[in-house]
Design a protein around this motif. Structure first.
Motif, mmCIF file in Angstrom:
data_model
loop_
_atom_site.group_PDB
_atom_site.id
_atom_site.type_symbol
_atom_site.label_atom_id
_atom_site.label_comp_id
_atom_site.label_asym_id
_atom_site.label_seq_id
_atom_site.Cartn_x
_atom_site.Cartn_y
_atom_site.Cartn_z
ATOM 1 N N ARG A 1 48.582 52.108 45.859
ATOM 2 C CA ARG A 1 48.120 50.771 45.443
ATOM 3 C C ARG A 1 49.286 49.822 45.313
ATOM 4 O O ARG A 1 49.231 48.679 45.742
ATOM 5 C CB ARG A 1 47.401 50.868 44.094
ATOM 6 N N ALA B 1 50.616 42.999 50.403
ATOM 7 C CA ALA B 1 49.752 41.823 50.282
ATOM 8 C C ALA B 1 50.523 40.640 49.738
ATOM 9 O O ALA B 1 50.367 39.513 50.219
ATOM 10 C CB ALA B 1 48.568 42.143 49.377
ATOM 11 N N SER B 2 51.369 40.870 48.760
ATOM 12 C CA SER B 2 52.074 39.737 48.180
ATOM 13 C C SER B 2 53.089 39.183 49.167
ATOM 14 O O SER B 2 53.342 37.990 49.202
ATOM 15 C CB SER B 2 52.765 40.145 46.874
ATOM 16 N N ILE C 1 44.024 47.229 36.525
ATOM 17 C CA ILE C 1 43.687 45.825 36.712
ATOM 18 C C ILE C 1 44.370 45.382 37.986
ATOM 19 O O ILE C 1 45.281 44.583 37.994
ATOM 20 C CB ILE C 1 44.146 44.976 35.513
ATOM 21 N N THR C 2 43.943 45.979 39.079
ATOM 22 C CA THR C 2 44.560 45.675 40.362
ATOM 23 C C THR C 2 43.644 44.733 41.101
ATOM 24 O O THR C 2 42.860 45.125 41.945
ATOM 25 C CB THR C 2 44.755 46.954 41.170
ATOM 26 N N PHE C 3 43.781 43.476 40.732
ATOM 27 C CA PHE C 3 42.939 42.484 41.371
ATOM 28 C C PHE C 3 43.165 42.431 42.866
ATOM 29 O O PHE C 3 42.350 41.937 43.611
ATOM 30 C CB PHE C 3 43.237 41.099 40.799
ATOM 31 N N LEU C 4 44.352 42.888 43.271
ATOM 32 C CA LEU C 4 44.741 42.682 44.647
ATOM 33 C C LEU C 4 44.168 43.701 45.605
ATOM 34 O O LEU C 4 44.210 43.516 46.802
ATOM 35 C CB LEU C 4 46.267 42.716 44.775
ATOM 36 N N VAL C 5 43.673 44.789 45.087
ATOM 37 C CA VAL C 5 43.234 45.841 46.002
ATOM 38 C C VAL C 5 41.803 45.593 46.406
ATOM 39 O O VAL C 5 40.879 45.967 45.730
ATOM 40 C CB VAL C 5 43.345 47.228 45.365
ATOM 41 N N LYS C 6 41.629 44.915 47.477
ATOM 42 C CA LYS C 6 40.290 44.707 47.988
ATOM 43 C C LYS C 6 40.376 44.591 49.495
ATOM 44 O O LYS C 6 41.414 44.313 50.038
ATOM 45 C CB LYS C 6 39.663 43.453 47.371
ATOM 46 N N ARG D 1 42.606 47.817 28.654
ATOM 47 C CA ARG D 1 42.178 46.446 28.815
ATOM 48 C C ARG D 1 41.891 45.822 27.457
ATOM 49 O O ARG D 1 42.308 44.713 27.173
ATOM 50 C CB ARG D 1 40.931 46.386 29.704
ATOM 51 N N THR E 1 35.909 39.845 38.747
ATOM 52 C CA THR E 1 36.680 40.491 39.806
ATOM 53 C C THR E 1 36.039 41.803 40.207
ATOM 54 O O THR E 1 36.017 42.172 41.359
ATOM 55 C CB THR E 1 38.109 40.778 39.335
ATOM 56 N N ALA F 1 35.139 43.057 43.771
ATOM 57 C CA ALA F 1 35.820 44.240 44.307
ATOM 58 C C ALA F 1 34.812 45.283 44.755
ATOM 59 O O ALA F 1 34.950 45.906 45.796
ATOM 60 C CB ALA F 1 36.755 44.828 43.252
ATOM 61 N N TYR G 1 41.490 35.390 44.679
ATOM 62 C CA TYR G 1 42.648 36.273 44.784
ATOM 63 C C TYR G 1 43.940 35.528 44.523
ATOM 64 O O TYR G 1 44.791 35.976 43.773
ATOM 65 C CB TYR G 1 42.635 36.908 46.169
ATOM 66 N N VAL H 1 44.129 34.609 41.002
ATOM 67 C CA VAL H 1 44.344 35.771 40.155
ATOM 68 C C VAL H 1 45.797 36.192 40.197
ATOM 69 O O VAL H 1 46.385 36.552 39.184
ATOM 70 C CB VAL H 1 43.402 36.897 40.613
ATOM 71 N N LEU H 2 46.383 36.150 41.376
ATOM 72 C CA LEU H 2 47.791 36.530 41.497
ATOM 73 C C LEU H 2 48.642 35.567 40.685
ATOM 74 O O LEU H 2 49.576 35.962 39.993
ATOM 75 C CB LEU H 2 48.204 36.496 42.964
ATOM 76 N N GLN I 1 48.303 36.398 37.207
ATOM 77 C CA GLN I 1 49.050 37.604 36.854
ATOM 78 C C GLN I 1 50.498 37.291 36.576
ATOM 79 O O GLN I 1 51.083 37.784 35.621
ATOM 80 C CB GLN I 1 48.983 38.606 37.992
ATOM 81 N N SER J 1 37.957 48.677 40.148
ATOM 82 C CA SER J 1 38.741 48.460 41.357
ATOM 83 C C SER J 1 38.173 49.342 42.442
ATOM 84 O O SER J 1 37.559 50.360 42.168
ATOM 85 C CB SER J 1 40.205 48.783 41.110
ATOM 86 N N SER J 2 38.351 48.923 43.662
ATOM 87 C CA SER J 2 37.823 49.720 44.765
ATOM 88 C C SER J 2 38.903 50.640 45.288
ATOM 89 O O SER J 2 39.979 50.710 44.731
ATOM 90 C CB SER J 2 37.308 48.801 45.866
ATOM 91 N N VAL J 3 38.606 51.288 46.394
ATOM 92 C CA VAL J 3 39.556 52.256 46.961
ATOM 93 C C VAL J 3 40.880 51.591 47.264
ATOM 94 O O VAL J 3 40.907 50.612 47.971
ATOM 95 C CB VAL J 3 38.969 52.867 48.238
#
Lengths: 334, 391
Positions: free
Chosen positions: A276, A283-284, A328-333, B256, B283, B287, B302, B305-306, B309, B389-391
């Motif tokens: 991840r 991604a970033s 809290i991995t918003f980026l993994v999609k 969280r 999110t 997701a 996204y 959100v970044l 973050q 979160s997804s895979v």
């Protein structure tokens, strides 16, 4: 512990480039495989040394006894085989009715917790088929339940320890990982000893054998060389003892599960989190280059020559690092 | 009630119900056959006793000898090959029991061996399983590209399908092999593979117990060991894909919650906090959706959100310095940071001197925060098990 085993300490590895990070998961996996094989070899050698001689002498004694009996009762070879067959088939029945409700419940527990003593196993084909479907759904459900309950227990224990530290007027009232591990370890030993005392009393085993039984049960190995509730008709008659045994197994598994949740679970997700983190970095980087257009960043082996690691992106990576295994991995999609 | 507690309670009740239902079904399936089988065996036993003129005591003596000889019947169990087999059944927790340590020192060593071996094995299988999943994902991605499909991302459904088929074929291959080598029916061999690879390991069927195979047939022995270990890897990969995320549900929710408590304790106005709170739920829905039509919307979210973050990371580092004592001590150990991270403060583009409220970021300077969709999700039972979160 080497830094590559600890997922929270790979900042330098990050800066070394994505391809080096890829290798980290592979290196880790390879070392684990090698460790396991060496562990098996060492174990096999030690068990051989400990048990082989005893096995040989016991076998000789038993075979002698067998020939004595054959002579005494004038059995032919076929006669003996017949008797042997009958005795072996009757073995599970020696311990009483195994498939009434209490026995079936006991069996169901051994299936979904994967203990699997084998003291009773489905004889009918329909039973075998149902057993397989039962396990397919039951085992994951049980795993999730024990981890869930174990986590709740750990949180509660942490709260209690915190209060205790406050009451005792400690200067630092935070509960450290060492505290938790120590308490967890003591709970496990305590659970095993309580079980050992109880089962050695009710089953007539020595304390050591009862302890061994509890250990083998609660680690879900479940050899079946020692099995509770197998003295004649205990399952049908001694209901409080039956209830105690079931409760003990389930509560004991929870305590062990809580300890595993505390100590081992983080290691089960090591590779996934590294993946991840790599994906987030890719991604970033793409975001910075304005390349974000829903493209799949599933280039798992990182053969992307454009990958660099400028320091300013370590914040995004560091953020998830700071949250440890936080998802809290918003980026993994996709 | 807190989400984690509700979830745990629901799981406990499900398990107990599952056990009761299972017990009832097993009783229906097996009880009658057990009774008739026992009656037949008793009848046969009395026949034999009459035929050979044995008293009850004599027969019991015979029984004891036969039962004690049972493990020896299958051959030498504790030479190296057999011990290796046994060691596998210990650390994988299969535990057939076809051979179990008879000496006390063997039992003691077995316990210590399991203590270290079982976690090591768990971690190894999950590690290798994750590598396999990643590789399969890569292969599927390449395959989709080659087939010229429009969408070349590998979805969770793809992975689960492939994983499921690998498991089924592993079981079938094993069933075919063992039914041939051990003389079992295909169903019984399949049942054996299933019980072995789920690590239940009853021991009613055990490989390598015929004709002293452990000593005489090294190739078959090697095949069995390789099959068990590889099969466990395939199952482990599938579990890593599907189940592992659920094992960490409660822990993540706790984290969280702790984060939110920490953020709230920094003196953020309540309004901003409630606007921030639903972020994770909104999110999670995007997701989990995994839908191209939402891709464009989520892309906007996204970036925001970044942004959020990186803002939060500054906030966090700063707050750690300032509020050492007042951060709730319920924060799990994992959330305390090493000092190395604090030095990165200077690189943070969003670092601004704290205003009157002590907040580093305010909606004026960071418009993205206020533009994040609010949509508070009402806590429904379904949400208990939604993944974040997804895979």
């Amino acid at each position: 512990m080497e830094s590559w085993l600890n997922p929270n300490k790979n900042i330098r590895a990050q800066r070394a480039g994505c391809s080096a990070q890829m290798k980290k998961q592979n290196v880790r996996t390879l070392s684990l495989i090698l460790c396991m094989f060496s562990y098996l070899l060492v174990g096999a050698a030690v068990f051989d040394a400990l048990e082989s001689e005893t096995e040989n002498s016991r076998r000789r004694i038993l075979e002698q006894k067998r020939s004595e009996m054959k002579r005494k009762y004038r059995f032919s070879e076929d006669d003996y085989r017949e008797i042997e067959r009958v005795v072996l088939q009757a073995e599970p029945h020696r311990a009483g009715r195994q498939w009434k409700f209490a026995g079936s419940f006991y069996f169901a527990i051994t299936v979904i917790t994967t203990i699997g003593y084998g003291h009773a196993a489905p004889g009918t084909d329909a039973g075998k088929v149902f057993c397989m479907f039962y396990a397919v759904l039951g085992i994951p459900l049980t795993l999730v339940m024990f981890q869930s309950l174990g986590e709740r227990m750990n949180t509660f224990v942490r709260y209690l320890l915190h209060k205790v530290k406050q009451c005792m007027g400690f200067r630092r009232t935070e509960v450290s990982m060492e505290n938790m591990v120590f308490v967890g370890f003591l709970s496990c030993i305590g659970t095993l000893c309580v079980g050992a005392a109880a089962f050695s009393h009710f089953e007539g085993w020595s304390f050591f054998h009862a302890y061994y039984y509890c250990f083998i049960t609660l680690t879900t190995i479940g050899f079946g060389d020692f099995v509770a509730l197998q003295k004649k008709e205990d399952l049908q008659e001694k209901t409080p003892y039956v209830a105690f045994s079931f409760m003990y197994i389930l509560v004991g598994l929870t305590v062990i599960g809580a300890f595993l949740n505390l100590v081992v679970l983080r290691f089960l997700t090591m590779n996934t989190e590294d993946e991840r983190r790599d994906a987030q970095e890719r991604a970033s980087l793409k975001r910075d280059k304005g390349l974000l257009e829903g493209k799949s960043f599933l280039e798992p082996f990182g053969f992307d020559s454009k990958v660099r690691n400028p320091p300013k992106h370590s914040e995004a990576g560091a953020m998830t690092e700071n949250t440890g295994q936080s998802k809290i991995t918003f980026l993994v999609k996709q | 009630m807190k989400r984690q507690n509700a979830r745990t309670l629901a799981l406990i009740i499900s398990i107990l119900t599952y056990l009761v239902v299972g017990a009832a079904v097993f009783e229906t399936l097996e009880s009658k056959q057990e009774k008739s089988h026992k009656r037949r065996l008793d009848a046969r036993k009395y026949e034999l006793m009459r035929k050979f003129n044995l008293t009850k005591a004599n027969f019991e003596e015979l029984e004891l000898v036969v039962l004690q000889l049972k493990p020896h019947k299958a051959g030498v169990q504790w030479k190296f090959a057999g011990s290796f087999y046994f060691a596998i059944t210990v650390i994988t927790t299969i535990g057939y029991g076809h051979a179990a340590p008879s000496t006390d020192s063997g039992k003691v060593f077995c316990m210590f061996y399991a203590l270290l071996g079982i976690p090591l094995t768990l971690v190894m299988f999950q590690s290798l399983g994750e590598r396999i999943n990643t590789f399969v994902k890569y292969l599927l991605h390449q395959a989709k590209k080659c087939l010229g499909m429009r969408q070349t991302e590998v979805s969770m459904a793809n992975m689960v399908t492939v994983g499921f088929f690998s498991c089924m074929s592993t079981l079938c291959v094993g069933a075919a092999a063992f039914s041939h080598c051990e003389g079992w029916s295909f169903l019984h061999a399949f049942y054996y593979c299933f019980i072995t690879l789920t690590t239940i390991g009853f021991g009613d069927y055990v490989a390598l117990q015929r004709d002293d195979a452990l000593q005489n047939d090294p190739r078959y022995v090697a095949f069995c060991f390789v099959y068990i270990l590889m099969g466990l890897t395939v199952i482990g990969a599938f579990l890593n894909l599907v189940v592992l995320r659920f094992l960490t549900m409660n822990t993540e929710d706790e984290r969280r919650d702790a984060k939110q408590r920490a953020l709230m304790s920094l003196g953020k106005p309540r309004g901003e906090v409630t606007r921030l709170l639903p972020l994770s739920t909104s999110t999670s829905s995007t997701a989990v959706a995994n839908n191209t039509t939402k891709a464009k919307d989520s892309k906007g979210a996204y970036t925001e959100v970044l942004h959020f973050q990186t803002i939060c990371s500054c906030l966090w580092y700063r707050s750690k310095e300032k509020l050492q004592g007042s951060i709730p001590t319920m924060i799990p150990q994992e959330m305390t940071f090493s000092d190395a991270y604090l030095q990165q403060n200077s690189n943070c583009p969003h670092y601004i001197d704290p205003g009157s409220t002590g907040c580093v970021c305010s909606p004026r300077q960071c418009p993205s925060i206020s533009s994040i969709t609010t949509g508070l999700h009402i806590l429904s039972p379904f949400n208990l098990f939604k993944r974040r979160s997804s895979v």
